[in-house]
Design a protein around this motif. Structure first.
Motif, PDB file in Angstrom:
ATOM      1  N   GLY A  56       0.794  -1.593  -0.304  1.00 41.12           N
ATOM      2  CA  GLY A  56       0.188  -0.066  -0.161  1.00 41.12           C
ATOM      3  C   GLY A  56       0.989   1.280   0.129  1.00 41.12           C
ATOM      4  N   GLU A  57       1.390   1.888   1.262  1.00 41.84           N
ATOM      5  CA  GLU A  57       1.842   2.782   1.190  1.00 41.84           C
ATOM      6  C   GLU A  57       3.597   2.920   0.437  1.00 41.84           C
ATOM      7  OE1 GLU A  57       0.232   5.672   3.302  1.00 41.84           O
ATOM      8  OE2 GLU A  57      -0.511   3.950   3.152  1.00 41.84           O
ATOM      9  N   GLY A  58       3.847   1.386   0.210  1.00 48.50           N
ATOM     10  CA  GLY A  58       5.069   1.018  -0.344  1.00 48.50           C
ATOM     11  C   GLY A  58       4.815   1.776  -1.365  1.00 48.50           C
ATOM     12  N   GLY A  59       3.985   1.625  -2.388  1.00 45.87           N
ATOM     13  CA  GLY A  59       3.697   1.902  -3.909  1.00 45.87           C
ATOM     14  C   GLY A  59       2.863   0.800  -4.766  1.00 45.87           C
ATOM     15  N   TYR A  60       2.182   0.662  -4.002  1.00 46.14           N
ATOM     16  CA  TYR A  60       0.819  -0.238  -4.647  1.00 46.14           C
ATOM     17  C   TYR A  60       1.509  -1.364  -5.874  1.00 46.14           C
ATOM     18  CZ  TYR A  60      -3.431   2.040  -2.979  1.00 46.14           C
ATOM     19  OH  TYR A  60      -4.359   2.393  -2.426  1.00 46.14           O
ATOM     20  N   HIS A  61       2.843  -1.995  -5.093  1.00 47.43           N
ATOM     21  CA  HIS A  61       3.595  -3.322  -5.826  1.00 47.43           C
ATOM     22  C   HIS A  61       2.850  -4.638  -5.563  1.00 47.43           C
ATOM     23  CE1 HIS A  61       6.955  -0.964  -6.991  1.00 47.43           C
ATOM     24  NE2 HIS A  61       7.074  -0.567  -6.398  1.00 47.43           N
ATOM     25  N   PRO A  62       1.620  -5.374  -6.830  1.00 44.83           N
ATOM     26  CA  PRO A  62       1.599  -6.237  -6.395  1.00 44.83           C
ATOM     27  C   PRO A  62       2.108  -7.756  -6.593  1.00 44.83           C
ATOM     28  CG  PRO A  62       0.143  -5.494  -8.506  1.00 44.83           C
ATOM     29  CD  PRO A  62       1.783  -4.429  -8.009  1.00 44.83           C
ATOM     30  N   VAL A  63       2.408  -8.592  -5.031  1.00 43.38           N
ATOM     31  CA  VAL A  63       3.174  -9.591  -4.924  1.00 43.38           C
ATOM     32  C   VAL A  63       2.725 -10.810  -6.186  1.00 43.38           C
ATOM     33  CG1 VAL A  63       3.369 -11.666  -3.153  1.00 43.38           C
ATOM     34  CG2 VAL A  63       2.559  -9.239  -2.323  1.00 43.38           C
ATOM     35  N   PRO A  64       3.980 -11.017  -6.285  1.00 39.64           N
ATOM     36  CA  PRO A  64       3.804 -11.766  -7.844  1.00 39.64           C
ATOM     37  C   PRO A  64       3.268 -13.098  -6.999  1.00 39.64           C
ATOM     38  CG  PRO A  64       6.010 -11.019  -7.696  1.00 39.64           C
ATOM     39  CD  PRO A  64       5.345 -10.209  -6.184  1.00 39.64           C
ATOM     40  N   THR A  65       2.365 -13.622  -7.912  1.00 36.68           N
ATOM     41  CA  THR A  65       1.273 -15.485  -7.716  1.00 36.68           C
ATOM     42  C   THR A  65       2.521 -16.245  -6.792  1.00 36.68           C
ATOM     43  OG1 THR A  65      -0.357 -14.948  -9.382  1.00 36.68           O
ATOM     44  CG2 THR A  65       0.164 -17.615  -8.552  1.00 36.68           C
ATOM     45  N   GLU A  66       3.732 -16.536  -7.514  1.00 32.41           N
ATOM     46  CA  GLU A  66       5.149 -17.326  -7.411  1.00 32.41           C
ATOM     47  C   GLU A  66       5.570 -16.968  -6.432  1.00 32.41           C
ATOM     48  OE1 GLU A  66       7.095 -15.095 -10.247  1.00 32.41           O
ATOM     49  OE2 GLU A  66       4.065 -15.226 -10.439  1.00 32.41           O
TER      50      GLU A  66
ATOM     51  N   THR B  27      -9.390  -5.042  -5.455  1.00 26.89           N
ATOM     52  CA  THR B  27      -8.830  -4.972  -6.623  1.00 26.89           C
ATOM     53  C   THR B  27      -9.552  -5.687  -7.627  1.00 26.89           C
ATOM     54  OG1 THR B  27      -8.104  -7.135  -4.885  1.00 26.89           O
ATOM     55  CG2 THR B  27      -6.735  -5.230  -4.669  1.00 26.89           C
ATOM     56  N   GLY B  28     -10.967  -5.542  -6.977  1.00 23.88           N
ATOM     57  CA  GLY B  28     -11.832  -7.056  -7.763  1.00 23.88           C
ATOM     58  C   GLY B  28     -12.438  -8.063  -7.385  1.00 23.88           C
ATOM     59  N   ALA B  29     -12.055  -8.365  -5.985  1.00 28.61           N
ATOM     60  CA  ALA B  29     -11.848  -8.976  -5.646  1.00 28.61           C
ATOM     61  C   ALA B  29     -11.980  -9.380  -3.312  1.00 28.61           C
ATOM     62  CB  ALA B  29     -10.277 -10.648  -5.396  1.00 28.61           C
ATOM     63  N   TRP B  30     -12.913  -9.449  -2.657  1.00 24.56           N
ATOM     64  CA  TRP B  30     -13.191  -9.593  -1.683  1.00 24.56           C
ATOM     65  C   TRP B  30     -11.919  -9.689  -1.174  1.00 24.56           C
ATOM     66  CZ3 TRP B  30     -17.395  -7.572   0.440  1.00 24.56           C
ATOM     67  CH2 TRP B  30     -18.642  -8.462  -0.310  1.00 24.56           C
ATOM     68  N   PHE B  31     -10.494 -10.050  -1.948  1.00 22.09           N
ATOM     69  CA  PHE B  31      -9.168 -10.343  -0.909  1.00 22.09           C
ATOM     70  C   PHE B  31      -8.094 -10.459  -1.959  1.00 22.09           C
ATOM     71  CE2 PHE B  31     -11.901 -11.701   2.502  1.00 22.09           C
ATOM     72  CZ  PHE B  31     -12.210 -11.214   3.505  1.00 22.09           C
ATOM     73  N   ALA B  32      -7.326  -9.351  -1.737  1.00 22.16           N
ATOM     74  CA  ALA B  32      -6.623  -9.464  -3.035  1.00 22.16           C
ATOM     75  C   ALA B  32      -5.330 -10.500  -3.387  1.00 22.16           C
ATOM     76  CB  ALA B  32      -5.391  -8.178  -2.612  1.00 22.16           C
ATOM     77  N   ILE B  33      -4.889 -11.617  -1.925  1.00 16.58           N
ATOM     78  CA  ILE B  33      -4.415 -12.921  -2.178  1.00 16.58           C
ATOM     79  C   ILE B  33      -5.431 -13.815  -2.977  1.00 16.58           C
ATOM     80  CG2 ILE B  33      -6.079 -13.443  -0.112  1.00 16.58           C
ATOM     81  CD1 ILE B  33      -2.644 -14.693   0.461  1.00 16.58           C
ATOM     82  N   GLU B  34      -6.324 -13.826  -3.261  1.00 19.59           N
ATOM     83  CA  GLU B  34      -7.355 -14.673  -3.947  1.00 19.59           C
ATOM     84  C   GLU B  34      -7.077 -14.475  -5.805  1.00 19.59           C
ATOM     85  OE1 GLU B  34     -12.115 -14.882  -3.383  1.00 19.59           O
ATOM     86  OE2 GLU B  34     -11.199 -12.752  -2.197  1.00 19.59           O
ATOM     87  N   HIS B  35      -6.567 -13.872  -6.069  1.00 17.33           N
ATOM     88  CA  HIS B  35      -5.731 -13.762  -7.145  1.00 17.33           C
ATOM     89  C   HIS B  35      -5.474 -14.185  -7.266  1.00 17.33           C
ATOM     90  CE1 HIS B  35      -8.311  -9.809  -8.419  1.00 17.33           C
ATOM     91  NE2 HIS B  35      -7.727  -9.540  -7.663  1.00 17.33           N
ATOM     92  N   SER B  36      -3.932 -14.996  -6.777  1.00 13.26           N
ATOM     93  CA  SER B  36      -3.032 -15.796  -6.677  1.00 13.26           C
ATOM     94  C   SER B  36      -3.259 -17.363  -6.187  1.00 13.26           C
ATOM     95  CB  SER B  36      -2.002 -15.972  -5.421  1.00 13.26           C
ATOM     96  OG  SER B  36      -1.931 -15.628  -3.893  1.00 13.26           O
ATOM     97  N   GLY B  37      -4.523 -17.361  -5.154  1.00 11.62           N
ATOM     98  CA  GLY B  37      -5.111 -18.686  -5.032  1.00 11.62           C
ATOM     99  C   GLY B  37      -4.333 -19.156  -4.210  1.00 11.62           C
ATOM    100  N   VAL B  38      -3.436 -18.436  -3.862  1.00 13.06           N
ATOM    101  CA  VAL B  38      -2.877 -19.159  -2.550  1.00 13.06           C
ATOM    102  C   VAL B  38      -3.290 -18.647  -1.553  1.00 13.06           C
ATOM    103  CG1 VAL B  38      -1.118 -18.826  -0.468  1.00 13.06           C
ATOM    104  CG2 VAL B  38      -0.587 -19.061  -3.465  1.00 13.06           C
TER     105      VAL B  38
END
Ligand code: PLP
Length: 455
Positions: A229-239, A267-278
């Motif tokens: 967030g504050e760190g610059g809106y870098h998404p964590v890569p799925t890997e 992010t288009g999901a309830w929780f952003a981590i859902e985009h990774s499937g983890v």
């Protein structure tokens, strides 16, 4: 829900003489009365707000792309949220859940348990602020694992209390002069392609950390924001998520996703981590969960959440009933108004608009347009060859935008990114109007630079 343009009934006409209700007069009172450490991005004072619009005490209208720092995915004063809060106020506003419990707390916990990813039994804890949620997630992880250590990441932001500052990976302004911070916290590099740190590099560094300092048998949890967030809106890569999950599983470490800024449709999901499937073991939530009311929480595996004995968790105000009612209504609005899909669509159109704007108005200066869904940031540089962060240009864009009626907020380790946190409920017209102001603000900043260079 299209926003209506209304002006406040009463407003000061001019600020030239700094009348009692003017921004200038209030700023002077604020400077005299409020601690210097509490900064405000905009030198204006709010009079009222509606969905994605805000009016200051002088009657000037602004489009709000900051959303009170990602709190207003459902907009200012969402009618459903306000109605639910008012209805709850007519019943009771506080009993302390630890003295006399109430149904809205239980209903919100049930809802969060159902929404969070993971095909296992879950339980939730409600508190008041994001930092408090993170503190409690760490307490729960320590109690469950009977280990002290926590690994966090560079550029991560987890709050301003002393434990969460220990986790936060940015010195100025947050950590300056207020240490020492709690022990048994280790930091690994965030996989940030912008700064040339690949997932492989980040994992090698984490492996080294676990060999040199952070004995994995003493680590209770790894905590990470799915999108810095504050760190610059870098998404964590799925890997990276996948590798962290595997490391946690191997060593009996809990994985905590700090979704305080990225949750609830941003992010288009309830929780952003859902985009990774983890699937994480614990999730921290706050901000847009309740559309403007202070409430936060921890959601997690039931057996982990039950690690502390009765009395080990809580707080006088934790899970305030008015805020619980507001949260249930905000969640319902996200569901019934299709805000997850709208966030994805909004993100796509904002990306395209920024790409076009960057090419036309500021060639080779808008280095990156990144994020997930409508959790989006643009980064400014002096030129594409050196990609040197340009905080001066970024500040000028934010200041010019405010003058023209658009509230923006920066982010990033170098102060050269602007993040977009416009309510997902904002009408297309309001978003387009805001983007037109952004473009004009950027053009003005570039023109001022060129004029200065020519002198
Ligand atoms: C990811 C994240 N974690 C924790 C916090 C702290 O939340 P609060 O300011 O409510 O204490 C924030 C606030 O910006 C945040 O973005």
């Amino acid at each position: 829900m299209p926003a209506k343009s209304k002006t406040p009934a009463k407003s000061a006409k001019t600020k030239a003489t700094a009348p009692a209700g003017s921004n200038a007069a209030l700023l002077a009172r604020r400077e005299a009365a409020v601690a210097r450490g509490v900064a405000s991005a905009a030198p204006i004072f709010a009079a009222r707000a509606e969905n994605a619009e805000l009016w200051d005490v002088e009657g000037k209208r602004y489009i709000d792309f900051a959303g009170g720092i990602a709190v207003l995915n459902t907009g200012h004063r969402h009618p459903g949220v306000i109605a639910a809060a008012k209805a709850q106020e007519d019943l009771y506003t506080h009993t302390s859940f630890q003295v006399v419990p109430y149904e809205p707390y239980v209903a919100l916990a049930e809802k969060l348990n159902a929404l969070a990813p993971g095909d296992f039994a879950k339980k939730s804890l409600l508190v008041t602020t994001g930092a408090e949620a993170v503190e409690n997630a760490v307490k729960i992880a320590r109690a469950y694992t009977r280990r002290p250590g926590v690994i966090a990441f560079s550029a991560g932001y987890h709050g301003r209390t002393l434990l969460t500052l220990g986790l936060t990976g940015k010195v100025t302004p947050y950590k300056k002069d207020v240490g020492p911070f709690p022990g048994d916290i280790w930091r690994a590099p965030f996989p940030d392609a912008r700064n040339g740190i690949t997932v492989d590099d980040a994992l090698k560094a984490l492996d080294t950390l676990m060999k040199t300092d952070a004995d994995p048998d003493r680590v209770a949890a790894i905590i990470l924001e799915p999108v810095l967030g504050e760190g610059g809106y870098h998404p964590v890569p799925t890997e990276m998520w996948q590798a962290l999950r595997a490391i946690c599983d191997k060593h009996g470490i809990l994985l905590i996703a700090d979704e305080i800024q990225s949750g609830f449709a941003r992010t288009g999901a309830w929780f952003a981590i859902e985009h990774s499937g983890v699937v994480p073991d614990l999730i921290t939530v706050a901000k847009s969960m309740a559309g403007g009311y202070p409430i936060a929480g921890v959601i997690g595996r039931a057996e982990v959440m039950d690690a502390l004995a009765p009395g080990g968790l809580g707080g006088t105000y934790g899970g305030n009933p008015v805020a619980c009612a507001a949260a249930l209504a905000a969640i319902e609005a996200i569901e019934t108004e299709g805000l997850l899909a709208r966030s994805t669509a909004m993100g796509e159109s904002l990306r395209a608009r920024f790409a076009d704007m960057g090419a036309r108005v500021a060639p080779f200066r808008m280095w990156d347009i990144r994020g997930l869904g409508a959790m989006l940031a643009v980064e400014f540089v002096t030129d594409f060859d050196s990609a040197t962060p340009d905080a001066t240009l970024t500040k000028a864009v934010v200041a010019n935008a405010l003058k023209r009626g658009l509230i923006l907020l920066g982010c990033g380790m170098h102060g050269n990114a602007v993040r977009i946190m416009v309510p997902i409920t904002a009408s297309d017209e309001i978003v387009a109007e805001g983007m037109a102001i952004f473009e004009a603000a950027l053009a003005e900043a570039i023109a001022a630079e060129q004029k200065l260079a020519a002198e």
